[in-house]
Design a protein around this motif. Structure first.
Motif, short mmCIF file in Angstrom:
data_model
loop_
_atom_site.label_atom_id
_atom_site.label_comp_id
_atom_site.label_asym_id
_atom_site.label_seq_id
_atom_site.Cartn_x
_atom_site.Cartn_y
_atom_site.Cartn_z
N LEU A 72 0.83 -1.21 0.00
CA LEU A 72 0.00 0.00 0.00
C LEU A 72 0.86 1.26 0.00
CD1 LEU A 72 -2.80 -1.13 2.47
CD2 LEU A 72 -3.00 -0.83 -0.01
N SER A 73 1.99 1.21 0.68
CA SER A 73 2.91 2.34 0.69
C SER A 73 3.48 2.59 -0.71
CB SER A 73 4.05 2.08 1.68
OG SER A 73 5.03 3.07 1.58
N GLN A 75 2.11 1.69 -3.55
CA GLN A 75 1.00 2.16 -4.39
C GLN A 75 0.83 3.67 -4.22
OE1 GLN A 75 -2.96 1.23 -3.00
NE2 GLN A 75 -3.76 1.12 -5.10
N LYS A 76 0.86 4.14 -3.00
CA LYS A 76 0.71 5.57 -2.73
C LYS A 76 1.86 6.37 -3.33
CE LYS A 76 -0.01 8.94 1.01
NZ LYS A 76 0.28 10.01 0.12
N LYS A 77 3.07 5.85 -3.22
CA LYS A 77 4.23 6.53 -3.80
C LYS A 77 4.09 6.66 -5.32
CE LYS A 77 7.61 5.32 -0.26
NZ LYS A 77 8.84 4.58 0.05
N ASP A 80 1.32 9.29 -6.04
CA ASP A 80 1.80 10.63 -5.71
C ASP A 80 2.82 11.13 -6.74
OD1 ASP A 80 0.17 10.60 -3.48
OD2 ASP A 80 1.81 10.28 -2.04
#
Length: 96
Positions: A72-73, A75-77, A80
């Motif tokens: 999930l981290s 994916q967010k990176k 962003d």
């Protein structure tokens, strides 16, 4: 009288693993996808190029397999970084 303790063995199970998948689109450049694969997923240039072509030809491609929190981290990176570069690149996370 001394106390005796009984130690129970706890069986630990492996954590569930999750795939981070990048989705192809008609706007995001191949160079940007390679940059994402190298910087976020730590792929070398050759592997990043192969993954990028898989995404381009198949509509999506697996970038890595991680525990849920890390997936999930990442994916967010991706999302962003894509927004910052004005690209619509999307990533999804699926249980393996």
């Amino acid at each position: 009288m001394p106390k005796t303790q009984t130690l129970e063995q706890t069986k630990l199970s492996e954590p569930k693993m999750y795939k981070v998948i990048l989705l192809n689109d008609d706007v995001t450049t191949m160079d940007f996808v390679i940059e994402i694969l190298m910087n976020i997923f730590h792929q070398n240039l050759e592997k990043a190029s192969q993954t990028m072509l898989e995404i381009h030809h198949n509509g999506s491609g697996i970038c890595g397999i991680y525990t849920q929190e890390i997936a999930l981290s990442k994916q967010k990176k991706v999302i962003d970084a894509a927004k910052l570069a004005n690209f619509p690149l999307q990533a999804k996370v699926e249980e393996e």
